[in-house]
Design a protein around this motif. Structure first.
Motif, PDB file in Angstrom:
ATOM      1  N   ASP A  97     -42.484 -18.007  28.874  1.00  0.00           N
ATOM      2  CA  ASP A  97     -41.596 -17.974  30.039  1.00  0.00           C
ATOM      3  C   ASP A  97     -40.165 -18.363  29.701  1.00  0.00           C
ATOM      4  N   ILE A  98     -39.959 -19.183  28.685  1.00  0.00           N
ATOM      5  CA  ILE A  98     -38.599 -19.581  28.323  1.00  0.00           C
ATOM      6  C   ILE A  98     -37.788 -18.388  27.822  1.00  0.00           C
ATOM      7  N   ALA A 101     -36.635 -16.707  30.835  1.00  0.00           N
ATOM      8  CA  ALA A 101     -35.545 -17.488  31.433  1.00  0.00           C
ATOM      9  C   ALA A 101     -34.225 -17.191  30.747  1.00  0.00           C
ATOM     10  N   CYS A 113     -32.912 -23.973  30.551  1.00  0.00           N
ATOM     11  CA  CYS A 113     -33.963 -24.904  30.970  1.00  0.00           C
ATOM     12  C   CYS A 113     -34.825 -24.286  32.063  1.00  0.00           C
ATOM     13  N   ILE A 114     -36.113 -24.577  32.010  1.00  0.00           N
ATOM     14  CA  ILE A 114     -37.025 -24.267  33.108  1.00  0.00           C
ATOM     15  C   ILE A 114     -37.408 -25.577  33.766  1.00  0.00           C
ATOM     16  N   THR A 119     -41.980 -27.718  32.843  1.00  0.00           N
ATOM     17  CA  THR A 119     -40.631 -27.742  32.286  1.00  0.00           C
ATOM     18  C   THR A 119     -40.623 -27.175  30.875  1.00  0.00           C
ATOM     19  N   ASN A 120     -39.447 -26.719  30.470  1.00  0.00           N
ATOM     20  CA  ASN A 120     -39.236 -26.227  29.116  1.00  0.00           C
ATOM     21  C   ASN A 120     -37.730 -26.170  28.872  1.00  0.00           C
ATOM     22  N   CYS A 121     -37.345 -26.027  27.620  1.00  0.00           N
ATOM     23  CA  CYS A 121     -35.921 -26.029  27.289  1.00  0.00           C
ATOM     24  C   CYS A 121     -35.730 -25.383  25.932  1.00  0.00           C
ATOM     25  N   CYS A 122     -34.585 -24.712  25.747  1.00  0.00           N
ATOM     26  CA  CYS A 122     -34.280 -24.101  24.453  1.00  0.00           C
ATOM     27  C   CYS A 122     -32.770 -23.924  24.307  1.00  0.00           C
ATOM     28  N   GLN A 131     -36.135 -23.517  19.752  1.00  0.00           N
ATOM     29  CA  GLN A 131     -36.756 -24.640  20.442  1.00  0.00           C
ATOM     30  C   GLN A 131     -36.988 -25.773  19.446  1.00  0.00           C
ATOM     31  N   ALA A 135     -43.435 -27.046  24.132  1.00  0.00           N
ATOM     32  CA  ALA A 135     -43.792 -27.381  25.507  1.00  0.00           C
ATOM     33  C   ALA A 135     -45.188 -28.000  25.479  1.00  0.00           C
ATOM     34  N   TYR A 226     -35.587 -33.831  27.363  1.00  0.00           N
ATOM     35  CA  TYR A 226     -35.407 -32.461  26.890  1.00  0.00           C
ATOM     36  C   TYR A 226     -33.981 -32.159  26.417  1.00  0.00           C
TER      37      TYR A 226
END
Length: 286
Positions: A97-98, A101, A113-114, A119-122, A131, A135, A226
């Motif tokens: 999903d990232i 995004a 960011c999600i 949550t997630n981030c890259c 990344q 996650a 994150y």
């Protein structure tokens, strides 16, 4: 026809288009996370996705972006399920999903960011997604997410840490007996989704001092856990947010990050339309 999907653990948005990108149909189903669902459950979800199954033989290309789709085994699982339903599909792209995004927010370098159910981030350098940590999901991480915030207010209510005014509202909205709540939580097929459902209570009661403090702390936890892995990138590039928690907390996010000298550029509640536009534009330009 081309089928697009953007899925979190709670909801999955679907868009069916013609080859030129013209939208034929949009619908929404429950979320599809291959870590949490069996093949049969995923098949049932897709087969009940409005008119999409009726068009299955006409679909030649699928783009699926989803929570839990970062691992090869999970990608294979989704691929096999999709091929079992869409017999004439020639091309299937399955990514985390990232990645969706990123496609929904920027073509230039930035931090993405999600902040939704999970949550997630890259960092996107303009060409590839980087990344710095995996996650870890709702059991180990997801600071600031819907399930994280939901867990917080449930604990505060039953441990007597929630102020009486907001506790009365909580009692009126939800089952107040702990055995009832625990039964729902521990018998739920998707406990992360169940916990995240309580975030609606938080956003219905914005402005309350306690609620604002919970949100501020949750967003701060997300930033500390994150975003601060990307301090070098943050000093040079803007930040983009995707997801409903971020969308409804954007005033807090902007304040917290502005105070640290970082620039927030965009908030996208549902990325599916931007994903479709991004991929369609790429195809036309090739």
């Amino acid at each position: 026809m081309i089928l697009f999907a953007d899925s979190g653990s709670t909801k999955c948005d679907w868009v069916l288009t013609k080859e030129n990108g013209e939208i034929i149909h949009k619908t929404q189903t429950q979320g599809i996370n291959p870590f949490l669902l069996s093949d049969d459950t995923i098949i049932d979800i897709i087969k009940n996705a409005d008119v999409i199954p009726q068009k299955s033989k006409l679909i030649s290309e699928i783009h699926f972006y989803g929570a839990g789709c970062g691992q090869i085994d999970c990608q294979k699982k989704i691929d096999q399920v999709l091929r079992s339903i869409f017999e004439n599909v020639k091309s299937i792209t399955i990514e985390e999903d990232i990645i969706g995004a990123v496609k929904a927010t920027t073509t230039k370098p930035g931090i993405v960011c999600i902040l939704g159910t999970g949550t997630n981030c890259c960092f996107f350098d303009g060409k590839k997604v980087i990344q710095k940590f995996p996650a870890l999901g709702y059991l180990l991480a997801d600071e600031g997410s819907g399930n994280y915030l939901g867990k917080k207010i449930i604990k505060d209510y039953f441990l007597g840490k929630m102020p009486s005014d907001i506790a009365l509202l909580f009692k009126n909205d939800y089952a107040s007996e702990i055995d009832q709540l625990l039964d729902k939580l521990y018998t739920a097929n998707h406990p992360n989704k169940y916990l995240a459902s309580y975030v609606q209570f938080i956003f219905r009661n914005r402005g309350n001092t306690y609620i604002e403090s919970v949100l501020h702390q949750g967003i701060s936890d997300f930033i500390d856990t994150y975003l601060f892995h990307y301090k070098k990138e943050l000093s040079q590039h803007p930040i983009h947010f995707v997801g409903s928690v971020a969308y409804y907390s954007q005033d807090i996010i902007k304040t917290l990050l502005d105070n640290q000298g970082y620039r927030v550029k965009s908030f996208v509640k549902k990325p599916i339309d931007q994903v479709v536009s991004h991929i369609t534009t790429q195809k036309i330009s090739q």
